[in-house]
Enzyme design. Structure first.
Site, PDB file in Angstrom:
ATOM      1  N   GLU A 249      -0.707  -2.677   5.425  1.00 22.32           N
ATOM      2  CA  GLU A 249      -1.173  -3.412   6.598  1.00 22.32           C
ATOM      3  C   GLU A 249      -1.191  -2.493   7.829  1.00 22.32           C
ATOM      4  O   GLU A 249      -0.210  -1.818   8.131  1.00 22.32           O
ATOM      5  CB  GLU A 249      -0.251  -4.625   6.821  1.00 22.32           C
ATOM      6  CG  GLU A 249      -0.541  -5.445   8.065  1.00 22.32           C
ATOM      7  CD  GLU A 249      -1.927  -6.070   8.068  1.00 22.32           C
ATOM      8  OE1 GLU A 249      -2.344  -6.609   7.035  1.00 22.32           O
ATOM      9  OE2 GLU A 249      -2.595  -5.997   9.116  1.00 22.32           O
ATOM     10  N   THR A 291      -8.186  -8.069   6.815  1.00 22.02           N
ATOM     11  CA  THR A 291      -7.484  -7.658   5.581  1.00 22.02           C
ATOM     12  C   THR A 291      -8.295  -8.015   4.343  1.00 22.02           C
ATOM     13  O   THR A 291      -8.411  -7.227   3.409  1.00 22.02           O
ATOM     14  CB  THR A 291      -6.115  -8.358   5.495  1.00 22.02           C
ATOM     15  OG1 THR A 291      -5.430  -8.153   6.713  1.00 22.02           O
ATOM     16  CG2 THR A 291      -5.291  -7.805   4.359  1.00 22.02           C
ATOM     17  N   HIS A 407       2.241  -5.755  10.392  1.00 21.74           N
ATOM     18  CA  HIS A 407       1.165  -6.498  11.063  1.00 21.74           C
ATOM     19  C   HIS A 407       1.528  -6.662  12.542  1.00 21.74           C
ATOM     20  O   HIS A 407       2.700  -6.707  12.884  1.00 21.74           O
ATOM     21  CB  HIS A 407       1.035  -7.873  10.395  1.00 21.74           C
ATOM     22  CG  HIS A 407      -0.213  -8.612  10.776  1.00 21.74           C
ATOM     23  ND1 HIS A 407      -0.345  -9.271  11.975  1.00 21.74           N
ATOM     24  CD2 HIS A 407      -1.378  -8.790  10.115  1.00 21.74           C
ATOM     25  CE1 HIS A 407      -1.552  -9.815  12.023  1.00 21.74           C
ATOM     26  NE2 HIS A 407      -2.196  -9.539  10.915  1.00 21.74           N
ATOM     27  N   ASP A 467      -5.522  -0.930   5.692  1.00 16.80           N
ATOM     28  CA  ASP A 467      -6.613  -1.911   5.699  1.00 16.80           C
ATOM     29  C   ASP A 467      -7.464  -1.824   6.960  1.00 16.80           C
ATOM     30  O   ASP A 467      -8.678  -2.016   6.927  1.00 16.80           O
ATOM     31  CB  ASP A 467      -6.118  -3.345   5.447  1.00 16.80           C
ATOM     32  CG  ASP A 467      -5.189  -3.891   6.520  1.00 16.80           C
ATOM     33  OD1 ASP A 467      -4.666  -3.103   7.332  1.00 16.80           O
ATOM     34  OD2 ASP A 467      -4.980  -5.122   6.534  1.00 16.80           O
ATOM     35  N   HIS A 468      -6.820  -1.513   8.102  1.00 18.11           N
ATOM     36  CA  HIS A 468      -7.527  -1.430   9.392  1.00 18.11           C
ATOM     37  C   HIS A 468      -6.540  -0.991  10.456  1.00 18.11           C
ATOM     38  O   HIS A 468      -5.348  -0.893  10.188  1.00 18.11           O
ATOM     39  CB  HIS A 468      -8.149  -2.783   9.777  1.00 18.11           C
ATOM     40  CG  HIS A 468      -7.156  -3.906   9.721  1.00 18.11           C
ATOM     41  ND1 HIS A 468      -6.151  -4.038  10.633  1.00 18.11           N
ATOM     42  CD2 HIS A 468      -6.995  -4.910   8.836  1.00 18.11           C
ATOM     43  CE1 HIS A 468      -5.427  -5.104  10.328  1.00 18.11           C
ATOM     44  NE2 HIS A 468      -5.907  -5.650   9.224  1.00 18.11           N
TER      45      HIS A 468
HETATM   46  C1  GP9 Z   1      -2.870 -12.304   5.993  1.00 20.88           C
HETATM   47  C2  GP9 Z   1      -2.484 -10.879   6.152  1.00 20.88           C
HETATM   48  C3  GP9 Z   1      -2.861 -10.315   7.489  1.00 20.88           C
HETATM   49  O1  GP9 Z   1      -2.708 -12.741   4.700  1.00 20.88           O
HETATM   50  O2  GP9 Z   1      -3.014 -10.131   5.123  1.00 20.88           O
HETATM   51  O3  GP9 Z   1      -4.203 -10.451   7.714  1.00 20.88           O
HETATM   52  P1  GP9 Z   1      -4.997  -9.845   8.959  1.00 20.88           P
HETATM   53  O4  GP9 Z   1      -4.626 -10.638  10.153  1.00 20.88           O
HETATM   54  O5  GP9 Z   1      -4.618  -8.422   9.124  1.00 20.88           O
HETATM   55  O6  GP9 Z   1      -6.418  -9.990   8.556  1.00 20.88           O
HETATM   56 MN    MN Z   2      -4.589  -6.725   7.938  1.00 17.90          MN
END
Ligand code: GP9
Ligand code: MN
Length: 625
Positions: A249, A291, A407, A467-468
């Site tokens: 994440e 994500t 996150h 992921d980003h």
């Molecule tokens: C939600 C988690 C975070 O299940 O993977 O998502 P994001 O906010 O980064 O899209």
């Molecule tokens: Mn994410």
């Protein structure tokens, strides 16, 4: 006449028409940096006037309630849009706003971006109360005058709205904010909705063509000579190994290999790099599905839709994908993420991708929660239990393992803060980000050890990517910008923001080590891994084996205007509502100038090529439905 004008001026109709116009002007100014009262009136109020003139025409009583409701709805929407823009740096679509009520979602962290000045959108409510207290009444336009006038307003506004739509409907929405600036917020949504629902018109450019011919065409647009994967170097070097792909994440590339206060931020990853292939020039390509778009990209090598989470569209589909292709080779495939599986519509995504099983919130429980899920430490422990069982029941497996702790807003419990940060970083978003990434790396190290202990390390391919970005938007204060500049030795640019690490290791294979500086994106991950596993894709895909190809043309939309692209040397960011085209040099991270007047500019050719690739990918996705 005088009387009726007086009555109109004292009517709810007039009051709310004026108030809402002012609010639209302010919204346009704050969101699009554009002060244009006429545009607000022409584009936005034309629609509002349709609604409120209908209030006047249809209802005899209770109009105030309707007006208040509409006002409150729009005002809340405006504040939502502002917060969204501060977080993501782009204005939301109707789809994004409809997603804001998702449980456990990102919107919890978005509220930190609420600013006191946003309350100005609600200032008319106390004014109304005061007016009522002092006057105790409010006159209405007489039904007669009102009917005629209101019918006029209704017809006029309808004409304006329809004419605007007719003029805009065939125009491509390359950037939400730019389109809204030129054609209004509502028109942007209408046109987008119209395009999304008339997709059947998009034609598949390569219908009936041999797969190889299409892949060759795709490769040519990227500037490469197509070579069948089975002829690539080291094809199948990891044949019949398990595949473990870890998506971290918010992991960005700029922390890799870096230290703060003499401590490495990602010591596990840094050490692992020595035995891995490291692609430092890889960029995120997600759209509004964040994500879940990264999961889609990784497993399909197709472009996400951009303006809505692709996962919203995949219900009932069977996508050509990594789990499907590995399934044909006898692999059992699972995906693991400690969140609610309905979030981002994953309960539809996973069957569409062909995963045999998924492990979600119920499996991981709610102990040791950080942010909106169990800690990564607990997540890896439980995942390890599952992996041991899977490997004892299946000859080969593919596991997509998705972490969560790092996150936004990156707030870690004290006992899990492993870095001693310099004073200036304490309590800042940048400092918190480093702490949470450090934690993510530390428990990743435990996971690696457990994999080794369980005998799963040596017979697997292990890949990892982010992921980003985690650091973006107005969450980054000016102090963060200063800290980052100091830390990086250069301005924290969009390049730093979008750059994510991609690392692949085939333990025991010396061939598969080193730094490969080929430019790539998330779309290239699946083919790169398939090459190692010796599986020639039996489908159309838009990425390529990053190890083999050095030229590339990569698209990204939603976070930058559609038609923006990366090539080997540059990041071209198409015009948006605030800036003209911007071009960043990938090596120097500096802006470079382009001769935009010159139509033969090669950027223009590549802009057209990337639009073609996106259109092909969308049409292909559509054809799979
Ligand atoms: C939600 C988690 C975070 O299940 O993977 O998502 P994001 O906010 O980064 O899209
Ligand atoms: Mn994410």
């Amino acid at each position: 006449m005088k009387e009726s004008l007086k009555r109109l001026l004292k009517s709810y109709f007039f009051f709310f028409a004026v108030v809402l116009t002012l609010k639209f002007i302010l919204l346009r100014y704050w969101l699009l940096y554009d002060f244009n009262p006429f545009a607000s009136f022409w584009f936005e109020m034309s629609l509002v006037l349709i609604v409120i003139s209908m209030f006047e025409l249809i209802f005899k009583r209770g109009k105030l309630v309707l007006y208040l409701f509409l006002d409150l709805l729009l005002s809340s929407l405006f504040v939502g849009m502002l917060i969204y823009e501060r977080y993501f740096g782009t204005i939301p679509t109707y789809y994004d706003l409809s997603q804001l009520n998702q449980v456990g979602s990102v919107n919890e962290s978005m509220w930190i971006l609420f600013e006191k000045t946003d309350l100005v959108f609600f200032v008319d409510f106390p004014i109304l109360v005061l007016l009522w207290i002092f006057t105790r009444k409010w006159s209405y336009p007489s039904i007669k005058t009102s009917k005629l006038a209101m019918t006029g307003v209704l017809v006029g506004s309808l004409i304006v709205t329809i004419v605007n739509f007719q003029m805009n409907k065939d125009e491509a929405v390359l950037d939400n904010a730019l389109f809204a600036k030129e054609n209004g917020f509502f028109q942007t949504q209408f046109v987008q909705y119209y395009h999304e629902n008339s997709k059947s018109e998009t034609t598949l450019a390569f219908t009936g063509e041999e797969q190889n011919v299409t892949l060759k065409r795709i490769q040519e647009l990227k500037g490469n000579d197509y070579v069948q994967m089975s002829e690539h170097e080291n094809f199948g070097i990891a044949k019949d190994r398990n595949l473990i792909v870890i998506q971290i994440e918010s992991l960005q590339d700029f922390v890799i290999g870096k230290s703060i206060n003499g401590q490495e931020i990602t010591p596990t990853i840094n050490q692992w790099l020595g035995d891995s292939l490291y692609f430092p020039d890889v960029y995120q390509q997600i759209g509004s599905g964040n994500t879940s778009d990264a999961e889609f990209l990784m497993n399909t090598s197709l472009y996400p839709l951009g303006n809505q989470a692709t996962t919203e569209q995949v219900g009932g589909m069977q996508l050509p994908s990594l789990p499907h292709m590995l399934g044909d080779e006898g692999y059992h495939s699972v995906t693991m993420h400690a969140d609610d599986v309905t979030y981002w519509n994953r309960d539809e995504l996973y069957p569409a991708l062909g995963f045999d099983d998924y492990y979600a919130k119920e499996f991981y429980g709610e102990k040791d929660t950080i942010g909106f899920g169990p800690s990564d430490g607990l997540f890896y422990e439980r995942s390890m239990d599952a992996l041991k069982e899977i490997s004892s029941n299946h000859e080969n497996f593919y596991a997509h393992v998705l972490s969560l702790t790092s996150h936004t807003p990156f707030e870690m419990p004290e006992e899990k803060k492993g870095l001693r940060l310099p004073e200036a970083y304490e309590g800042t978003l940048t400092g918190n980000y480093m702490q949470s990434v450090h934690y993510a790396d530390q428990v990743l190290g435990d996971f690696f050890e457990d994999l080794k202990e369980a005998g799963l390390w040596d017979n697997s391919v292990i890949a990892l990517y982010g992921d980003h970005s985690g650091l973006h938007g107005k969450l980054l204060k000016s102090e963060d910008q200063d800290l980052l500049k100091d830390f990086l030795g250069e301005r924290y640019s969009l390049l730093n923001r979008f750059n994510i690490p991609f690392i692949v290791s085939v333990p025991g294979e010396k061939e598969v080590t080193g730094v490969v500086d080929h430019i790539g994106g998330q779309i290239d991950m699946m083919p790169t891994l398939l090459n190692l596993l010796g599986v020639e894709p039996d489908t159309i895909y838009f990425g390529h084996n990053l190890w083999h190809y050095s030229e590339n043309l990569l698209g990204m939309r939603y976070y930058v205007p559609t038609s923006s692209f990366f090539n080997k040397e540059t990041f071209f960011i198409a015009k948006n509502s605030r800036f003209d085209e911007r071009i960043l040099d990938l090596t120097s991270n500096e802006r470079i100038e382009n001769d935009f007047e010159n139509p033969s500019s090669h950027f223009e050719d590549e802009r057209k090529d990337i639009l073609k690739l996106l259109q092909w990918s969308d049409a292909y996705f559509e054809s799979l439905k």
